[in-house]
Write an enzyme that holds these catalytic residues in place. Structure first.
Site, PDB file in Angstrom:
ATOM      1  N   MET A 175       0.848  -1.184   0.000  1.00 57.85           N
ATOM      2  CA  MET A 175       0.000   0.000   0.000  1.00 57.85           C
ATOM      3  C   MET A 175       0.891   1.243   0.000  1.00 57.85           C
ATOM      4  SD  MET A 175      -3.301   0.017  -0.119  1.00 57.85           S
ATOM      5  CE  MET A 175      -4.264  -1.062   0.910  1.00 57.85           C
ATOM      6  N   CYS A 176       0.487   2.268  -0.723  1.00 56.96           N
ATOM      7  CA  CYS A 176       1.267   3.500  -0.822  1.00 56.96           C
ATOM      8  C   CYS A 176       0.966   4.409   0.374  1.00 56.96           C
ATOM      9  CB  CYS A 176       0.919   4.217  -2.119  1.00 56.96           C
ATOM     10  SG  CYS A 176       1.021   3.163  -3.566  1.00 56.96           S
ATOM     11  N   GLU A 177       1.677   5.531   0.448  1.00 55.34           N
ATOM     12  CA  GLU A 177       1.381   6.525   1.488  1.00 55.34           C
ATOM     13  C   GLU A 177       1.213   7.893   0.852  1.00 55.34           C
ATOM     14  OE1 GLU A 177       2.836   6.622   5.322  1.00 55.34           O
ATOM     15  OE2 GLU A 177       3.213   4.480   5.485  1.00 55.34           O
ATOM     16  N   ASN A 229      -3.933   6.058  -3.006  1.00 54.43           N
ATOM     17  CA  ASN A 229      -3.381   4.941  -2.247  1.00 54.43           C
ATOM     18  C   ASN A 229      -4.448   3.856  -2.241  1.00 54.43           C
ATOM     19  OD1 ASN A 229      -3.397   3.245   0.038  1.00 54.43           O
ATOM     20  ND2 ASN A 229      -2.611   4.778   1.426  1.00 54.43           N
TER      21      ASN A 229
END
Length: 255
Positions: free
Chosen positions: A1-3, A108
């Site tokens: 998962m991105c931030e 995200n």
């Protein structure tokens, strides 16, 4: 998962402190090693720095940390790839023109069934589900508002309803800005904090860095920071609940 990382302020403000915490999560204290990007607004223009390399040891990220660009609206992202290879064209944020303004978007999460989204004249450059969803959002906006709308609060409310639709396809946390407003839509994790006088001392969670905001600000400054996870350990961050959204303008929450 991105931030995700965003900022809205009532005076041009540098985001070096928060960005320093974010870049450590880009392959340092976190797994988000597949690129990063940040967009700063300046007047009607914006400048974007992107790199498909991990942010924690990126020379370009160091340049951004060392060169305090001041802005009232910022959108940043660090990537852990799931859709689309690690490449510059797949690196967020993405910026497109709409109604004579630069709109910047970062996402995200992960979507399924996104390939059938109609994007009209807006075509993705890369292969990500994120950019495809952005093109779809812009297409829906041009369909609903063929001319420049006057009521931007209503526009963002409509965008939130579109984000609700995208959330049905998976995880959809989003930051979106037209340079004046900064919108945060939460599907799983998104937090925010507004700093105003009297300013105190803040300590980063991801690096041994402390800042006394009172020495960096005036009593009239209002600065809101939005992040996937809180960046500081000694301040109270507000969590946005799944399916909810916030809208900020010049540092103040308006929705």
């Amino acid at each position: 998962m991105c931030e995700l990382l965003g900022m809205s302020a009532n005076v041009p403000t540098d985001i070096c402190f928060s960005f320093t915490g974010l870049v450590q999560r880009g392959g340092g204290t976190g797994p988000h090693k597949d690129g990063w990007g940040i967009t700063f607004y300046e007047g009607k223009g914006c400048r974007t720095f992107k790199d498909p390399q991990p942010s924690f040891n990126s020379p370009i990220a160091k340049l951004v940390q060392d060169y305090p660009i001041k802005s009232c609206s910022v959108v940043a992202h660090i990537r852990q790839a799931n859709r689309g290879e690690v490449a510059l064209e797949n690196t967020h944020p993405f910026t497109r023109e709409l109604w004579g303004r630069n709109w910047t978007y970062a996402h995200n999460g992960q979507l399924t069934g996104y390939k059938s989204l109609e994007t009209g004249n807006f075509r993705p450059v890369g292969e990500t589900d994120s950019e495809k969803a952005f093109c779809w959002l812009l297409h829906k906006l041009t369909q609903r508002y063929p001319r420049t709308p006057g009521n931007m609060a209503a526009v963002f409310k409509y965008i939130a309803s579109l984000a609700d639709e995208l959330r049905q396809k998976g995880v959809f946390n989003m930051l979106l800005s037209d340079g004046r407003y900064v919108m945060a839509y939460c599907s799983t994790n998104l937090h925010w904090i507004t700093r105003r006088a009297p300013f105190g001392v803040a300590t980063l969670l991801d690096q041994d860095v402390e800042i006394d905001f009172s020495s960096q600000t005036t009593p009239n400054d209002v600065v809101t920071v939005i992040a996937t996870q809180p960046l500081t350990g000694n301040e109270t961050w507000q969590k946005i609940m799944p399916g909810e959204w916030r809208l900020f303008c010049l540092g103040e929450r308006v929705v």
